[in-house]
Design an enzyme around this catalytic site. Structure first.
Site, PDB file in Angstrom:
ATOM      1  CG  HIS A  81      90.151   8.440  40.014  1.00 19.82           C
ATOM      2  ND1 HIS A  81      90.748   9.672  40.149  1.00 19.82           N
ATOM      3  CD2 HIS A  81      89.960   8.269  38.682  1.00 19.82           C
ATOM      4  CE1 HIS A  81      90.894  10.220  38.962  1.00 19.82           C
ATOM      5  NE2 HIS A  81      90.421   9.390  38.054  1.00 19.82           N
ATOM      6  CG  HIS A 106      87.944  13.165  50.233  1.00 22.75           C
ATOM      7  ND1 HIS A 106      87.660  14.356  49.596  1.00 22.75           N
ATOM      8  CD2 HIS A 106      89.261  12.929  49.983  1.00 22.75           C
ATOM      9  CE1 HIS A 106      88.740  14.809  49.007  1.00 22.75           C
ATOM     10  NE2 HIS A 106      89.740  13.959  49.221  1.00 22.75           N
ATOM     11  CD  GLU A 107      91.550  10.348  51.508  1.00 26.39           C
ATOM     12  OE1 GLU A 107      92.093   9.833  50.501  1.00 26.39           O
ATOM     13  OE2 GLU A 107      91.716  11.540  51.828  1.00 26.39           O
ATOM     14  CG  HIS A 118      91.236  10.219  46.382  1.00 22.85           C
ATOM     15  ND1 HIS A 118      91.424  10.974  45.244  1.00 22.85           N
ATOM     16  CD2 HIS A 118      91.343  11.082  47.435  1.00 22.85           C
ATOM     17  CE1 HIS A 118      91.631  12.244  45.594  1.00 22.85           C
ATOM     18  NE2 HIS A 118      91.577  12.334  46.914  1.00 22.85           N
TER      19      HIS A 118
END
Length: 684
Positions: free
Chosen positions: A483, A476-477, A480
């Site tokens: 991104h 998940h991180e 990010h």
């Protein structure tokens, strides 16, 4: 303004980064240098703004919008290091300065955003924007900048500006205090176990992590249950000693409400009141309306339209789950109800019974280093990125690892840093941030992105193992992080994760899907002792059990989102936040055996700053998008479909805030999704 020759070596090290690979040189400054550095950098930033104000020429994109975007580079660098330290490796000196710097930065921000002459220059550009022949990205930045000034009080009268600036300054200080109180409660509490019999049920890896945690606290004679999620949750899952589970659970649930200097209840009352006053000063009915005005959801009603149907389904499923757990308890010859400290323990037993495996079977195959490799490998297969680790580079802590990131053509993309282990100097949770965001303006700059986790650190020389939930957190991180790393925009204001709050979780939650794909597990899930690949039947069981305990998990999350919305839409003052929380949950008919994932006094997302205030729902809003987005890959028959991956990179990961998020998603997928895919994915 200070002259360059007056700058100290420490100031230069903090602001002009000359360390390895373009990082700050952490050896050339100390905690004591931050205060003076902020003094100089704030003054220099204001001088940059004054240069715009004193320009005698009519406002242009170049002399106003671009000049403002490029202002305050020193301040950005110093603040990036400082806020990283405040979250990831703090101490009493940093915390004292944080309590001072947070309101001071807010005051400085208000001074800029409420300046009439500055807003007049920007407003002149905004009013003539359709005649300036701007490209799409520049037009969006101009519109967002103008709206940012308005939302920060640029159109208010002098009296209301002064009041809003005062509110913002107070909120900054209260948010810093809230976060520090939670950290102190977490760091100061430990349950030391000296009788090995009281470790009954605990897997070998958890015992080792508890031993290491006790040694870190000076207790070599004990094992420690701490309030790091990486220890307390597995303890609640596996410990067969019920009274110890109860102690750990109560401490976990009561962070921020233990009385004394670290009690957050008064702070919450003040924060909610000030936020409401701020919203009304700016012309909004409540703080939720203010925050949601700049999101995909747009209104509180739209949020509730998403949350309530899910809540009803989750509550029904949780009731069925509870009945199953009660049967297990009765089957053991016990007659107590399912309490909060029982749920995870009996749910794990039920999973083992129903699916013939438990977390203890899976964890030996989830080595931290291998899961990091897996996250990188997926990025290589989807986006062509490669990663080279550099050893021996000094950062903010010896545990931090540094990777150089390269594009498919071998050109350098940026840097990625990972800080994976829990420690007393780090706030709980997991997050991504940037020491430096990428952009192309005026020569541009590469991204320097970091992830922070709180995994249990193993004893020296042993392998760090993750739970499946931990592994999801890492993916998940890193979603990010991608991104930020893949961002390909001209303007700093729209780089990477600078998107609406209910869109920002799409790249991270979407990336989690690849973790449990067979090709990834088969390649990277290997036993830490034997090197054996995870057995196919265990993969099958894991996938089959993916929606197990879905009612509990969804109630935990959705109740937090609903309470967040209630605080920020209330038309009555909140005099006691715990009474308010209880009243909201009673109206929702909250199951007694489940608590909010983040109870109010330690709800860092919402009260340690306003990033996710009236916005915790955004994880679920983005989940609607991520379930639909991954379905596109599944429908293609190839979860690494190259054409889809290129579209995903271009329109989601690289696009930043260059376009409206709805437009970006439609360009990728061809349409907007319905919540049904998300509800099915959750098993509801």
């Amino acid at each position: 303004m200070p002259q360059d020759n007056q700058m100290t070596p420490a100031y230069s090290a903090l602001s002009q980064w000359s360390g390895p690979l373009g990082l700050p040189d952490f050896s050339k400054f100390s905690d004591a240098d931050f205060n003076a550095a902020f003094d100089i950098a704030l003054e220099k930033d204001w001088a940059d703004v004054e240069a715009v104000l004193q320009n005698p020429d009519a406002p242009t994109i170049e002399n106003t919008l671009k000049a403002l975007q490029l202002s305050g580079r020193d301040l950005s660098h110093i603040a990036a290091i400082f806020w990283m330290r405040a979250g990831a490796h703090t101490n009493e000196d940093i915390q004292a300065l944080e309590r001072e710097v947070a309101p001071r930065m807010s005051r400085h921000h208000s001074r800029i955003m409420m300046n009439e002459a500055l807003f007049a220059r920007l407003d002149a550009l905004y009013q003539s924007r359709t005649k300036l022949g701007l490209d799409t990205e520049t037009l969006r930045v101009l519109e967002k900048s103008w709206k940012g000034f308005v939302r920060n009080g640029a159109k208010l009268n002098a009296q209301d500006k002064a009041r809003l600036a005062d509110i913002n300054e107070k909120l900054a200080g209260l948010g810093a205090g809230f976060g520090q109180n939670v950290l102190k409660d977490e760091a100061s509490w430990a349950l030391f176990i000296t009788d090995e019999a009281e470790l009954a049920g605990l897997p070998e890896q958890l015992r080792a992590a508890m031993k290491a945690a006790a040694e870190e606290r000076g207790r070599e004679d004990a094992w420690a249950v701490t309030l790091s999620r990486a220890i307390v949750e597995p303890f609640l899952t596996f410990s067969s000693v019920r009274h110890l589970r109860e102690k750990a659970y109560e401490a976990w649930a009561k962070r921020g409400e233990n009385g004394g200097a670290t009690d957050n209840r008064t702070l919450v009352t003040e924060i909610v009141a000030l936020r409401d006053e701020k919203a009304k000063l700016l012309g909004y009915a409540n703080f939720a309306a203010f925050k949601l005005d700049d999101t995909m959801a747009k209104t509180p009603d739209a949020v509730m339209d998403l949350l309530m149907p899910v809540w009803d389904k989750a509550k029904q499923r949780a009731s069925e789950e509870q009945a199953d757990l009660e049967k297990l308890i009765t089957g053991e010859g016990l007659n107590h109800p399912v309490a909060g400290w029982d749920w995870r323990y009996y749910a794990e037993k039920l999973r083992a019974e129903r699916f013939a495996f438990d977390e203890g079977d899976l964890k030996p195959y989830l080595q931290l280093n291998k899961i990091i490799e897996a996250a990188f490998d997926v990025a290589t297969r989807l986006f062509g990125l490669t990663f080279k680790e550099h050893q021996g580079i000094q950062t903010w802590h010896p545990d931090v690892r540094v990777w150089e990131v390269f594009n498919a053509d071998g050109s350098r993309r940026g840097l990625f840093l990972g800080d994976y282990f829990a420690r007393q100097s780090k706030r709980s949770g997991a997050w991504m941030s940037a020491l430096q965001s990428s952009h192309r303006l005026d020569g541009g700059q590469p991204p320097i992105i970091y992830n922070v986790m709180n995994f249990a650190k193993p004893p020296k020389g042993e392998v760090a193992l993750l739970s499946l939930d931990d592994a999801h957190t890492l993916f998940h991180e890193f979603g990010h992080a991608l991104h930020g790393l893949l961002s390909d925009v001209t303007w700093p204001a729209i780089s990477g994760t600078a998107v609406s709050r209910d869109f920002v979780e799409l790249p991270s939650q979407l990336y989690e899907h690849w973790l449990t794909e067979r090709p990834v597990l088969e390649k990277f899930a290997t036993h830490y002792k034997t090197g054996e690949t995870i057995p196919q039947d265990l993969i099958d069981k894991v996938l089959k059990a993916a929606t197990f305990n879905a009612g509990f998990n969804t109630v935990e999350f959705t109740s937090s989102a609903l309470v967040d919305m209630a605080f920020h839409t209330s038309d009555k003052p909140v005099t006691d936040p715990l009474v308010f929380e209880a009243e909201v949950l009673k109206k929702l008919d909250m199951p007694e055996a489940i608590i909010m994932r983040h109870r109010t006094p330690h709800f860092l997302h919402v009260f340690s700053g306003d990033g996710y205030s009236a916005g915790y729902y955004s994880y679920m809003w983005s989940e609607v998008l991520d379930a639909d987005a991954f379905a596109a890959f599944e429908e293609s028959g190839d979860v690494f479909n190259a054409d889809l991956a290129e579209k995903l990179k271009t329109h989601i990961y690289a696009a930043g805030g260059s376009k409206d998020p709805e437009e970006l998603y439609k360009t990728f997928r061809g349409r907007m999704p319905s919540p049904q895919a998300m509800i099915e994915k959750r098993g509801l």
